[in-house]
Design an enzyme around this catalytic site. Structure first.
Site, PDB file in Angstrom:
ATOM      1  N   ASP A   1      -2.062 -12.988   3.809  1.00 26.19           N
ATOM      2  CA  ASP A   1      -1.934 -12.205   2.584  1.00 26.19           C
ATOM      3  C   ASP A   1      -3.178 -12.258   1.699  1.00 26.19           C
ATOM      4  O   ASP A   1      -3.502 -11.322   1.013  1.00 26.19           O
ATOM      5  CB  ASP A   1      -0.682 -12.593   1.791  1.00 26.19           C
ATOM      6  CG  ASP A   1      -0.690 -14.031   1.303  1.00 26.19           C
ATOM      7  OD1 ASP A   1      -1.643 -14.400   0.623  1.00 26.19           O
ATOM      8  OD2 ASP A   1       0.281 -14.747   1.588  1.00 26.19           O
TER       9      ASP A   1
ATOM     10  N   ASP B   1       0.836  -1.208   0.000  1.00 29.07           N
ATOM     11  CA  ASP B   1       0.000   0.000   0.000  1.00 29.07           C
ATOM     12  C   ASP B   1       0.870   1.257   0.000  1.00 29.07           C
ATOM     13  O   ASP B   1       0.583   2.220   0.711  1.00 29.07           O
ATOM     14  CB  ASP B   1      -0.928  -0.019   1.220  1.00 29.07           C
ATOM     15  CG  ASP B   1      -2.146   0.890   1.049  1.00 29.07           C
ATOM     16  OD1 ASP B   1      -2.395   1.355  -0.087  1.00 29.07           O
ATOM     17  OD2 ASP B   1      -2.844   1.138   2.047  1.00 29.07           O
TER      18      ASP B   1
END
Length: 256
Positions: A161, A131
């Site tokens: 994940d 991110d």
């Protein structure tokens, strides 16, 4: 206040009048019963607790008050890179190249550290931030640049994940492999940082669109324009670096 949580300025008190300003990050109350989301929040705290680096926002404590989890973290007196860019746009100015390059180089240092982090037994954690975006990069009033928000990061045995089933991150800053639900590694963060660098130095987010589906298509298929076509001040060597960061093929990108 964000979609999933809030961040507060707070004061930590100690003995003999000790005080320290900190930031408190919380989950919104309506999400406290969502075990999957809570696990991501706890995972972030556990991961970043051991990521001690001058270019990563530090975490001091994971706590719980009744049903509410919170993270006490380093308070940064400053602005996000998004606010920094917005102010330049508002003033009709470009971010000076040297300043932009300096900021990106410091993020590289933080990512290099996170990507190479090992556990107590010497095993690579395999951290991927997933991110890297202007809202998650901060510039302090002292000129320090810091990477924050590992909320959707992945790391072996610490963070779920969910790759292949859930798309996580900000679409316009994703790597092509991330946008296609494929497995990501540190090269994905390098691509995302390349997009941030392009926007910082040219004022243009090359993948942006009002429709998320179109953004994801752009990430995967749209040709990356030459940075010097968007900002004539960008020298050839810098352009080569940026385009290598932004190669759609991870094998042709910088590997670290």
């Amino acid at each position: 206040v964000g979609g999933m949580g809030s961040v507060y300025e707070a004061v930590l008190y100690g003995a003999e009048g000790f005080q320290k300003t900190v930031a408190i990050k919380t989950i919104k109350e309506r999400f406290t019963d969502d075990r999957e989301f809570v696990e991501l929040f706890i995972g972030e705290a556990k991961l970043v607790a051991d990521l001690v680096h001058q270019n990563i926002v530090q975490i001091y404590q994971l706590g719980k008050m009744e049903k509410l989890y919170f993270i006490a973290m380093e308070y940064i007196q400053g602005v996000t890179l998004q606010e920094f860019m917005n102010k330049h746009m508002e003033l009709g100015k470009r971010v000076p190249l040297e300043l932009g390059i300096f900021a990106i180089s410091r993020v590289c240092r933080g990512l290099e550290y996170a990507h190479n982090k090992r556990d107590s037994t010497g095993n690579l954690l395999g951290v991927v931030h997933r991110d890297v975006s202007p809202k998650n990069l901060m510039i302090s009033s002292e000129g320090e640049v810091k990477l924050t928000d590992f909320g959707i990061a992945k790391a072996r045995n610490l963070m779920k994940d969910q790759e292949g089933s859930v798309l996580m991150g900000k679409a316009q800053y994703m790597s092509p492999e991330q946008a296609q639900y494929m497995t990501t590694d540190k090269r994905s963060d390098i691509f995302s940082l390349g997009i941030v660098m392009m926007e910082l130095l040219t004022g243009v987010n090359v993948f942006a669109d009002d429709e998320t589906t179109t953004v994801l298509q752009n990430v995967v298929y749209k040709e990356i324009p030459k940075p010097s076509h968007l900002n004539r001040d960008i020298p050839k060597k810098l352009e080569e670096i940026m385009l290598k960061m932004l190669d759609k093929d991870p094998a042709k990108r910088y590997q670290d």
